[in-house]
Write an enzyme that holds these catalytic residues in place. Structure first.
Site, mmCIF file in Angstrom:
data_model
loop_
_atom_site.group_PDB
_atom_site.id
_atom_site.type_symbol
_atom_site.label_atom_id
_atom_site.label_comp_id
_atom_site.label_asym_id
_atom_site.label_seq_id
_atom_site.Cartn_x
_atom_site.Cartn_y
_atom_site.Cartn_z
ATOM 1 C CB THR A 157 46.060 38.951 39.796
ATOM 2 O OG1 THR A 157 47.200 39.524 39.144
ATOM 3 C CG2 THR A 157 46.107 39.261 41.278
ATOM 4 C CB THR A 194 50.124 45.568 39.510
ATOM 5 O OG1 THR A 194 49.318 45.438 40.668
ATOM 6 C CG2 THR A 194 49.737 44.401 38.749
ATOM 7 C CD GLU A 280 46.483 42.374 32.791
ATOM 8 O OE1 GLU A 280 46.125 42.111 33.952
ATOM 9 O OE2 GLU A 280 46.258 43.461 32.226
ATOM 10 C CG ASN A 402 43.662 45.425 31.706
ATOM 11 O OD1 ASN A 402 43.862 45.536 32.909
ATOM 12 N ND2 ASN A 402 44.504 44.831 30.901
ATOM 13 C CB SER A 407 33.036 41.279 35.683
ATOM 14 O OG SER A 407 33.698 41.510 34.464
#
Length: 407
Positions: A157, A194, A280, A402, A407
């Site tokens: 992802t 996740t 991230e 985040n 989007s």
């Protein structure tokens, strides 16, 4: 247990390196451009073990996969999508997860009860089954490098890199290969988080023994990482062992059990650290080692508290040797500590010794903290407990990623 006879990391190997495994990954349309549908297949039904998120809200695919792991107790394929978590999607989401299981089974001409399902992506959106059905027809599992890369890419992802590792060992004179592929970058606070992890091996081992090993190893690896403290709805790590290496059946009583266990743990640790390193927006991997705790569980608890502290993470990002944030995280960890026995080091430079501050060179610490990997060591002087945790720094980019995830 006896000493390890052999454990070797293999470069350039991947999820299909153990005998009898194939994989594939394609773009079907769940995401705009990137690959988003993947299939991992064993030549024969394999022993299976798994660990799942502890979040009370669990995605539909987990129900399907838990039935395979706990009821069938064998698995021959994992069908995975990215771009949609199929979580919090009600009865329709569960029906879609079972449809995915059925689609993969029909493609492979195997019983649906042998197919696990995993999904990752945005929560709360109904799965688009039309692209999934189109994608199933496109999947052509193979045992070559390109196919394994396709699989590894299709499960990602917000990850910036693929996460793969392979080890080999010997059992009964047979070469045993253990390989793993994972995804995970944000919402990482396993118990599980996740993240999806898939481990393959050609070892001959029963599911119950495999489950015991994976559960133990998870506590020291996947449950010892954190990125942002969020536990997701979809996480799982699944191990498939198809027995094609031809060794005698492994149990904890086998004289070379330690070899297999070490290989499985090495794969899990590599994947866990890769996830922490790829947090991230992260620029640095943070490793926290705690020694001298009352027991190993207490040591891991403290290490996780330190590496999970937003203030510690931002200090590392800013190259600020603020050891006060570290000792505070030790203190509020919930573990038993004696402040007068705490020693703290960053990259080998002592900041605190037996509770007393030690003069240090700011220049030296800035150089240490600028590295891509930063190690924090905490000694408690109370017992023999020892443990590790891994995480990453907290950066401006994490907020940006985040703030606009959907989007």
């Amino acid at each position: 247990m006896s000493a390890i006879i052999e454990l070797k990391k293999l470069s350039g190997k991947n999820i299909v390196s153990p005998k009898g495994f194939t994989a594939a990954g394609v773009h079907c349309g769940l995401k705009h451009k990137k690959k988003d549908l993947a299939l991992l297949v064993s030549e024969v039904p394999a022993s299976v073990a798994a660990v799942f998120t502890t979040n009370a809200v669990q995605a539909a695919p987990l129900k399907v996969t838990k039935e395979v792991v706990y009821e069938t107790k064998k698995m021959q394929a994992m069908f995975v999508n990215s771009g949609n978590a199929n979580a919090c999607t009600g009865k329709q989401g569960l029906a879609d997860a079972y449809d995915m299981q059925k689609l993969a089974a029909e493609k492979l001409n195997i019983d649906a009860s042998l197919v696990g399902v995993a999904s990752t992506g945005v929560i709360g959106e109904i799965m688009k089954m039309k692209p999934v059905k189109k994608g199933v027809a496109m999947l052509a599992p193979n045992d070559d490098l390109e196919s394994s890369i396709d699989f590894a890419q299709a499960i990602l992802t917000t990850d910036t890199v693929m996460k793969n590792t392979t080890y080999v060992t010997l059992v009964d004179g047979k070469e045993i290969v253990v390989s793993g592929t994972a995804k995970g970058s944000g919402m990482i606070e396993p118990n599980m988080a996740t993240m999806l992890g898939f481990i393959t091996t050609d070892a001959n081992i029963q599911s119950n023994e495999l489950q015991k090993a994976l559960s133990q190893i998870t506590e020291r690896t996947f449950n010892a990482i954190t990125v942002d403290g969020d536990t997701s709805t979809n996480d799982m790590v699944v191990v498939m062992a198809n027995g094609l290496a031809g060794n005698d059946t492994l149990t904890s009583e086998h004289p070379e059990w330690v070899n297999f266990y070490a290989a499985l743990q090495a794969v899990a640790e590599d994947l866990a650290k890769s996830i922490a390193r790829d947090g991230e927006g992260a620029t640095k991997l943070i490793e926290v080692e705690v020694a001298g705790a009352l027991d190993d569980a207490e040591a891991r608890k403290i290490a996780k508290s330190v590496v999970g502290s937003p203030l510690v993470k931002t200090a590392v990002f800013g190259c600020d040797a603020n050891w006060g944030r570290i000792i505070a995280a030790v203190g509020y960890s919930g573990a038993t500590v004696d402040p007068e026995k705490i020693t703290i080091k960053i990259g080998g430079a002592t900041m605190v010794e037996n509770g007393e501050p030690i003069a240090f060179s700011e220049e030296q610490l800035i150089t240490i903290l600028k590295q891509h990997e930063v190690k924090i060591s905490v000694s408690l002087g109370q017992g023999d407990g020892h443990g590790f945790a891994w995480g990453c720094d907290l950066t401006y980019d994490y907020v940006q990623i985040n703030a606009s995830y959907r989007s």
